[in-house]
Write a protein that holds these residues in place. Structure first.
Motif, PDB file in Angstrom:
ATOM      1  N   PRO A   3      23.386  81.329  22.181  1.00  0.00           N
ATOM      2  CA  PRO A   3      24.227  81.434  20.983  1.00  0.00           C
ATOM      3  C   PRO A   3      25.288  80.328  20.906  1.00  0.00           C
ATOM      4  O   PRO A   3      25.541  79.788  19.825  1.00  0.00           O
ATOM      5  CB  PRO A   3      24.873  82.813  21.127  1.00  0.00           C
ATOM      6  CG  PRO A   3      23.878  83.598  21.918  1.00  0.00           C
ATOM      7  CD  PRO A   3      23.293  82.606  22.888  1.00  0.00           C
ATOM      8  N   ASP A   4      25.894  79.972  22.033  1.00  0.00           N
ATOM      9  CA  ASP A   4      26.897  78.905  22.018  1.00  0.00           C
ATOM     10  C   ASP A   4      26.279  77.550  21.679  1.00  0.00           C
ATOM     11  O   ASP A   4      26.884  76.739  20.976  1.00  0.00           O
ATOM     12  CB  ASP A   4      27.636  78.834  23.348  1.00  0.00           C
ATOM     13  CG  ASP A   4      28.630  79.970  23.525  1.00  0.00           C
ATOM     14  OD1 ASP A   4      29.029  80.585  22.511  1.00  0.00           O
ATOM     15  OD2 ASP A   4      29.003  80.251  24.676  1.00  0.00           O
ATOM     16  N   ARG A   7      25.622  77.579  17.923  1.00  0.00           N
ATOM     17  CA  ARG A   7      26.894  77.392  17.208  1.00  0.00           C
ATOM     18  C   ARG A   7      27.295  75.906  17.233  1.00  0.00           C
ATOM     19  O   ARG A   7      27.660  75.320  16.220  1.00  0.00           O
ATOM     20  CB  ARG A   7      27.987  78.249  17.825  1.00  0.00           C
ATOM     21  CG  ARG A   7      29.343  78.102  17.170  1.00  0.00           C
ATOM     22  CD  ARG A   7      30.368  79.053  17.758  1.00  0.00           C
ATOM     23  NE  ARG A   7      30.087  80.415  17.305  1.00  0.00           N
ATOM     24  CZ  ARG A   7      29.557  81.386  18.056  1.00  0.00           C
ATOM     25  NH1 ARG A   7      29.277  81.183  19.320  1.00  0.00           N
ATOM     26  NH2 ARG A   7      29.323  82.577  17.558  1.00  0.00           N
ATOM     27  N   GLU A  27      35.698  77.815  12.985  1.00  0.00           N
ATOM     28  CA  GLU A  27      36.175  79.086  13.518  1.00  0.00           C
ATOM     29  C   GLU A  27      36.088  79.072  15.042  1.00  0.00           C
ATOM     30  O   GLU A  27      35.107  78.631  15.619  1.00  0.00           O
ATOM     31  CB  GLU A  27      35.338  80.240  12.974  1.00  0.00           C
ATOM     32  CG  GLU A  27      35.873  81.581  13.402  1.00  0.00           C
ATOM     33  CD  GLU A  27      35.103  82.714  12.782  1.00  0.00           C
ATOM     34  OE1 GLU A  27      35.697  83.444  12.007  1.00  0.00           O
ATOM     35  OE2 GLU A  27      33.912  82.852  13.125  1.00  0.00           O
ATOM     36  N   ALA A  47      31.984  79.053   9.959  1.00  0.00           N
ATOM     37  CA  ALA A  47      31.807  80.073  10.994  1.00  0.00           C
ATOM     38  C   ALA A  47      30.319  80.288  11.222  1.00  0.00           C
ATOM     39  O   ALA A  47      29.493  80.044  10.338  1.00  0.00           O
ATOM     40  CB  ALA A  47      32.471  81.381  10.563  1.00  0.00           C
ATOM     41  N   PHE A  48      29.974  80.745  12.402  1.00  0.00           N
ATOM     42  CA  PHE A  48      28.589  81.003  12.787  1.00  0.00           C
ATOM     43  C   PHE A  48      28.529  82.385  13.420  1.00  0.00           C
ATOM     44  O   PHE A  48      29.339  82.698  14.295  1.00  0.00           O
ATOM     45  CB  PHE A  48      28.126  79.930  13.786  1.00  0.00           C
ATOM     46  CG  PHE A  48      26.705  80.077  14.235  1.00  0.00           C
ATOM     47  CD1 PHE A  48      25.666  79.604  13.461  1.00  0.00           C
ATOM     48  CD2 PHE A  48      26.403  80.688  15.438  1.00  0.00           C
ATOM     49  CE1 PHE A  48      24.350  79.724  13.876  1.00  0.00           C
ATOM     50  CE2 PHE A  48      25.100  80.815  15.868  1.00  0.00           C
ATOM     51  CZ  PHE A  48      24.066  80.335  15.084  1.00  0.00           C
ATOM     52  N   ARG A  49      27.600  83.219  12.985  1.00  0.00           N
ATOM     53  CA  ARG A  49      27.481  84.575  13.508  1.00  0.00           C
ATOM     54  C   ARG A  49      26.054  84.854  13.992  1.00  0.00           C
ATOM     55  O   ARG A  49      25.098  84.645  13.253  1.00  0.00           O
ATOM     56  CB  ARG A  49      27.793  85.616  12.426  1.00  0.00           C
ATOM     57  CG  ARG A  49      29.171  85.582  11.891  1.00  0.00           C
ATOM     58  CD  ARG A  49      30.118  86.301  12.835  1.00  0.00           C
ATOM     59  NE  ARG A  49      31.435  86.394  12.253  1.00  0.00           N
ATOM     60  CZ  ARG A  49      32.338  85.438  12.249  1.00  0.00           C
ATOM     61  NH1 ARG A  49      32.068  84.288  12.793  1.00  0.00           N
ATOM     62  NH2 ARG A  49      33.518  85.607  11.702  1.00  0.00           N
ATOM     63  N   ASN A  50      25.938  85.332  15.210  1.00  0.00           N
ATOM     64  CA  ASN A  50      24.655  85.805  15.712  1.00  0.00           C
ATOM     65  C   ASN A  50      24.427  87.210  15.170  1.00  0.00           C
ATOM     66  O   ASN A  50      25.322  88.046  15.210  1.00  0.00           O
ATOM     67  CB  ASN A  50      24.669  85.834  17.248  1.00  0.00           C
ATOM     68  CG  ASN A  50      24.628  84.441  17.810  1.00  0.00           C
ATOM     69  OD1 ASN A  50      23.647  83.743  17.651  1.00  0.00           O
ATOM     70  ND2 ASN A  50      25.708  84.012  18.431  1.00  0.00           N
ATOM     71  N   LEU A  51      23.219  87.464  14.674  1.00  0.00           N
ATOM     72  CA  LEU A  51      22.915  88.752  14.058  1.00  0.00           C
ATOM     73  C   LEU A  51      21.856  89.548  14.805  1.00  0.00           C
ATOM     74  O   LEU A  51      21.353  90.522  14.303  1.00  0.00           O
ATOM     75  CB  LEU A  51      22.462  88.535  12.599  1.00  0.00           C
ATOM     76  CG  LEU A  51      23.444  87.778  11.718  1.00  0.00           C
ATOM     77  CD1 LEU A  51      22.816  87.502  10.359  1.00  0.00           C
ATOM     78  CD2 LEU A  51      24.737  88.561  11.577  1.00  0.00           C
ATOM     79  N   ALA A  70      20.762  84.541  12.706  1.00  0.00           N
ATOM     80  CA  ALA A  70      22.174  84.166  12.670  1.00  0.00           C
ATOM     81  C   ALA A  70      22.497  83.710  11.252  1.00  0.00           C
ATOM     82  O   ALA A  70      21.603  83.463  10.448  1.00  0.00           O
ATOM     83  CB  ALA A  70      22.459  83.053  13.667  1.00  0.00           C
ATOM     84  N   SER A  71      23.763  83.606  10.966  1.00  0.00           N
ATOM     85  CA  SER A  71      24.215  83.108   9.671  1.00  0.00           C
ATOM     86  C   SER A  71      25.329  82.094   9.871  1.00  0.00           C
ATOM     87  O   SER A  71      26.159  82.245  10.764  1.00  0.00           O
ATOM     88  CB  SER A  71      24.744  84.248   8.790  1.00  0.00           C
ATOM     89  OG  SER A  71      23.690  85.075   8.363  1.00  0.00           O
ATOM     90  N   PHE A  73      28.490  80.481   7.783  1.00  0.00           N
ATOM     91  CA  PHE A  73      29.353  80.751   6.638  1.00  0.00           C
ATOM     92  C   PHE A  73      30.273  79.560   6.433  1.00  0.00           C
ATOM     93  O   PHE A  73      30.872  79.065   7.381  1.00  0.00           O
ATOM     94  CB  PHE A  73      30.225  81.992   6.884  1.00  0.00           C
ATOM     95  CG  PHE A  73      29.433  83.246   7.062  1.00  0.00           C
ATOM     96  CD1 PHE A  73      29.081  84.018   5.974  1.00  0.00           C
ATOM     97  CD2 PHE A  73      29.051  83.658   8.327  1.00  0.00           C
ATOM     98  CE1 PHE A  73      28.354  85.190   6.144  1.00  0.00           C
ATOM     99  CE2 PHE A  73      28.320  84.821   8.510  1.00  0.00           C
ATOM    100  CZ  PHE A  73      27.970  85.591   7.411  1.00  0.00           C
TER     101      PHE A  73
END
Length: 125
Positions: A3-4, A7, A27, A47-51, A70-71, A73
């Protein structure tokens, strides 16, 4: 890809493609010296989000494929006195950076632009 790492790839691509259009806040990162947005300045926050995700194929555990979701934003901030035009232009430019592309092994689908009404700075007519 962790994930890092994902990102970092997303942030790097955005910064490269965005160049110097506006100030950028990532972020989870400290703003660069002198990069604090002030009144009347256009700027964006990324921003980056793992889903999560799940197993995509069957078979022995070593051969299974997993897909993660992931998304990314991008929030666009513009002075209310300038109306929605500059914000819409920047939002479309931000969406074009990722939409339908693969960045660092991450596949992006369609992007959505959501307008938020002006925040009371406007005067009633």
């Amino acid at each position: 890809m962790t994930p890092d790492e994902a990102r970092s790839a997303v942030y790097e691509e955005f910064l490269t493609q965005w160049a110097d259009r506006t100030l950028v806040a990532l972020e989870g990162s400290e703003p660069q010296a002198g990069a604090e947005p002030g009144p009347g300045v256009n700027w964006v926050r990324v921003a980056f989000r793992n889903l999560g995700g799940g197993q995509h194929t069957l078979g022995p555990s070593a051969g299974r494929i997993y897909r993660r979701e992931a998304s990314a934003f991008v929030q666009v901030f513009t002075p209310p006195a300038k109306g929605m035009g500059p914000g819409a232009t920047l939002a479309h430019a931000a969406r074009a950076i990722f939409e339908g592309r693969t960045v660092g092994g991450i596949q992006f689908n369609d992007g959505t632009i959501s307008e938020i009404p002006l925040s009371g700075a406007e005067k009633p007519r």
